[in-house]
Design a protein around this motif. Structure first.
Motif, PDB file in Angstrom:
ATOM      1  N   TRP A 616       8.609  -8.879 -40.753  1.00 30.40           N
ATOM      2  CA  TRP A 616       8.279  -8.497 -39.379  1.00 30.40           C
ATOM      3  C   TRP A 616       7.075  -7.561 -39.376  1.00 30.40           C
ATOM      4  O   TRP A 616       6.798  -6.884 -40.364  1.00 30.40           O
ATOM      5  CB  TRP A 616       9.461  -7.776 -38.717  1.00 30.40           C
ATOM      6  N   PRO A 622       8.119  -7.079 -32.672  1.00 32.69           N
ATOM      7  CA  PRO A 622       8.880  -8.086 -33.408  1.00 32.69           C
ATOM      8  C   PRO A 622       9.944  -8.831 -32.600  1.00 32.69           C
ATOM      9  O   PRO A 622      11.138  -8.528 -32.665  1.00 32.69           O
ATOM     10  CB  PRO A 622       9.505  -7.289 -34.546  1.00 32.69           C
ATOM     11  N   PRO A 625       9.756 -13.330 -36.227  1.00 33.34           N
ATOM     12  CA  PRO A 625       9.268 -12.868 -37.533  1.00 33.34           C
ATOM     13  C   PRO A 625       7.926 -13.495 -37.900  1.00 33.34           C
ATOM     14  O   PRO A 625       7.540 -14.546 -37.379  1.00 33.34           O
ATOM     15  CB  PRO A 625      10.366 -13.325 -38.495  1.00 33.34           C
ATOM     16  N   CYS A 626       7.220 -12.848 -38.801  1.00 29.96           N
ATOM     17  CA  CYS A 626       5.996 -13.436 -39.351  1.00 29.96           C
ATOM     18  C   CYS A 626       6.330 -14.716 -40.101  1.00 29.96           C
ATOM     19  O   CYS A 626       5.578 -15.687 -40.071  1.00 29.96           O
ATOM     20  CB  CYS A 626       5.301 -12.442 -40.289  1.00 29.96           C
TER      21      CYS A 626
END
Length: 745
Positions: A616, A622, A625-626
């Protein structure tokens, strides 16, 4: 051994014994007289003239007269003395030892199966040694083997069924220079590294056994070889290799061929199987040991787990291990043993062939590291320091304009890594000492602690903080064992589960409890001992986070995160002393651990039993999530490497993976054998650098050290414990949970 013409014949010895009994006012023992008679018969038949003494037939009063005669046996017709006992022996241990030691070098076989003499007898035997050639200590009560006495004549040692035996002292075999055969079936020995380190002292060892491979017919009907007895294997191919004619294995478990089997039959068997094996050497090798059973291993056919199979003509054969010690279940056990013991010829009843050695060398290089940083040879610390001093002196004499080139041997890390390798290679046994945190005098009397969680200080290597099951927070100097600061539990009983030091403010730390309590402590403002009026001086209280399990501070000491038995994560501002935001539903199940990266103050990772690891970024608010990386099992632990290049994710039952932190791709999966338990919670951490990791699980008594770049196993450290951390290179602490309820915390 006495030389020349014997001074005393057997009849003279017998009369001397009778006369000695009269002097001691003791009736001659019928069994001893019978032993002399049997020895006379053997001599007349041109057999080895040996005297057999059964300790079960002796009482303490029988020993003094016999000792008078034993001194003369050295120069008599008696060529060897065998001493045995059984379950009904009433003789005192000291009497038995005195008797055996009196025979000196004529003592051949000592068979003390299921010894009833007790631990003191075993300790005395191990510390002072014995002159026998074969020592059978089956079902002994050793826990950590330490054969420190002189066993200069011994060539065969049997420790089968010693179910208390777990490990070895480093030099326990150093006084056995002639040991050829060693058997330790059904013990509790489990550690490959300490076992090999101890066995490496045995330069003559050629036969080793931690289990017995038995060959049996896979068909439904019994063959003629077993006489129709279904309780026995149908086909076995053992070769007797004892010079005493003794069978040190269980006869009822196997159908033995005669040791004088016609060599043409053996030749035919090996030709049918298709083995390239020198049967003449096999028959000739009768120097020492026990009844060897050479099982014929098929390395290509697949078979059921725990066995392997082959066909001789139309008869299917199965090879089943029996009486295996735990070490046999270690992955690549056989290859590790063969690669580490170059003189070994037989392992677990199976011959070690040239192809086995070649295969073992490949497997060892693929899955194991001999020394850290792939060093090939052990080197002393003094030698490395000497080389460094010589190099620095030469470098100083070089021209100032000449640039130093850092090749592999000249890199700035070369000597540091070499020193680490030298220290680790100096012993397979780590230096272990308990941190004494019980019985501490804190001003109000002696106090004992029940630690639950601990963290090293990030910059002061001597300090660590631990939280207890009773809600206490204790800062200790682990080098001298002294308590530096102590915070008592306030209010209801609770477990301290979250601890984290601030990096820029080394006197401050965050502590969180499972009742939701969150506090920041400044140890410079805490009293060193318990005071009657503790009002929370030197602490700041944050908003509660229910059922808390984890806290972590970012790299700038401005923010920290808290997670627990929920799907949410809370963000706190340290400077303001308040909660900023709660991120909800970040996982499908509760979050086990939340960790900030070591260098990016807004990047953090989470893991959960929902099988996911997520990265994150606070700058992206957030919501999503990435990236997400999924495992086949629930995740227990996640952490960043010190340089933030990798994420180390630990899932249930030894599922340990290294991910690329930039995008979550799998970089390395560590080859750690699962136990099959869904409750075997695994935690892994980087050591002080990103070169090696340590991993431990709550159902296992071992901490594993693996290379973070190759996954190869460097070392296993055996103990009862879980929860591990590290500070210096290859230094760590483990919070051990004892299995015995009467153990101290």
């Amino acid at each position: 051994m006495a030389t020349g013409i014997p001074s005393f014949n057997i009849s003279t010895l017998e009369q001397m014994y009778i006369d000695s009994c009269m002097r001691h006012d003791v009736q001659p023992n019928i069994e001893i007289l019978s032993g002399f008679f049997k020895a006379e018969v053997k001599k007349s038949c041109n057999e080895l003239c040996s005297l057999e003494i059964i300790l079960d037939h002796l009482k303490d009063i029988d020993v003094p007269p016999l000792l008078d005669v034993c001194a003369t046996i050295e120069s008599s017709e008696i060529e060897a003395v065998d001493v045995r006992n059984g379950p009904s022996c009433t003789l005192k241990g000291e009497c038995a030892l005195s008797l055996m030691r009196t025979f000196n070098q004529k003592l051949r076989v000592v068979d003390l199966q299921d010894s009833s003499f007790g631990k003191d007898f075993l300790w005395e035997l191990a510390q002072r040694g014995l002159e026998c050639q074969t020592l059978n200590l089956r079902s002994s009560h050793f826990r950590k083997l330490n054969m420190a006495g002189k066993f200069m004549q011994i060539h065969t040692l049997n420790l089968d069924f010693s179910t208390s035996l777990t490990s070895f002292r480093e030099d326990c075999f150093a006084c056995m220079p002639n040991l050829v055969c060693l058997s330790m079936c059904e013990t509790r020995v489990a550690n490959l590294w300490t076992t090999i380190s101890a066995l490496s002292k045995l330069s003559c060892l050629v036969e080793l056994r931690f289990q017995k491979w038995l060959c049996c017919n896979g068909g439904a009907s019994p063959s003629a070889s077993s006489g129709g007895n279904l309780d026995q294997p149908d086909v076995v191919l053992p070769i007797s290799c004892t010079d005493t004619g003794e069978q040190l294995t269980d006869i009822d478990e196997e159908t033995y061929l005669n040791p004088d089997i016609d060599e043409m039959i053996v030749k035919l068997i090996f030709q049918v199987i298709g083995w390239e094996f020198d049967y003449t050497d096999l028959l000739a090798n009768v120097s020492s040991g026990w009844n060897r059973q050479f099982n014929l291993q098929n390395e290509k056919e697949e078979s059921l787990p725990g066995s392997f199979g082959r066909h001789i003509a139309d008869v299917p054969l199965k090879y089943i291990p029996q009486h295996a010690s735990p070490i046999c279940f270690e992955k690549h056990y056989r290859e590790y043993m063969i690669a580490s013991l170059p003189h070994l010829k037989v392992l677990d009843n199976l011959p070690v062939r040239k192809i086995d050695r070649e295969s073992a060398a490949v497997t060892f290089s693929q899955y194991f590291e001999y020394l850290p940083y792939n060093r090939k040879h052990k080197e002393s610390v003094v030698s490395i320091l000497h080389k460094r001093e010589i190099k620095e002196t030469r470098s100083h004499l070089q021209s100032k304009n000449q640039k130093l080139s850092y090749s592999y041997g000249n890199s700035p890390y070369f000597y540091t890594r070499s020193l680490c390798a030298a220290k680790v290679g100096s012993s397979a046994w780590p230096f272990l000492h308990s941190l004494s945190v019980s019985g501490c005098d804190l001003g109000d009397g002696s106090r004992s602690f029940r630690p639950r969680q601990f963290e090293y200080h990030p910059s002061l290597s001597s300090l660590l903080v631990f939280g207890t099951l009773d809600g206490e927070v204790v800062v200790v100097n682990h080098e001298n064992g002294k308590v530096v600061r102590y915070v008592p539990s306030l209010g209801a009983m609770n477990n301290v589960l979250g601890l984290c030091w601030l990096k820029k403010y080394p006197s401050k730390l965050i502590a969180g409890s499972d009742n939701g309590s969150l506090k920041l402590y400044d140890i410079e403002h805490l009293p060193p001992t318990v005071t009657s009026m503790y009002l929370g001086a030197g602490s700041i209280t944050f908003d509660d986070f229910d059922q808390l399990t984890s806290v972590h501070i970012n790299s700038t000491d401005e923010l920290f995160l808290a997670s627990g038995y929920s799907k949410n994560v809370a963000l706190y501002d340290i400077n303001c002393g308040r909660r900023i935001q709660v991120f909800t539903d970040m996982h499908r199940e509760h979050i086990n651990v939340v960790k900030f990266s070591n260098h990016s103050p807004s990047i953090f990772a989470t893991c959960s039993f929902d099988h996911d690891v997520k990265l994150w970024d606070l700058r992206m608010k957030p919501i999503r999530p990435c990236y997400t990386n999924s495992s086949s099992r629930g995740n227990v632990m996640v952490c960043f490497s010190p340089d933030d290049h990798y994420l180390l994710a630990s899932a249930v039952d030894n599922k340990v993976r290294q991910l690329l932190a930039v995008d979550g791709r799998l970089h390395l999966s560590f080859d750690i054998e699962p136990t099959g338990s869904s409750q075997n919670y695994t935690r892994s951490y980087y050591m002080n650098g990103r070169d090696y990791i340590i991993s431990g699980s709550c159902d296992e008594h071992v901490v594993r050290v693996c290379c973070a770049q190759t996954g190869r196993r460097l070392r296993d450290i055996s103990l009862e414990g879980k929860r591990l951390r590290d500070f210096n290179d290859f230094n760590m602490s483990i919070l051990a949970a004892h299995l015995r309820p009467n153990s101290k915390y």
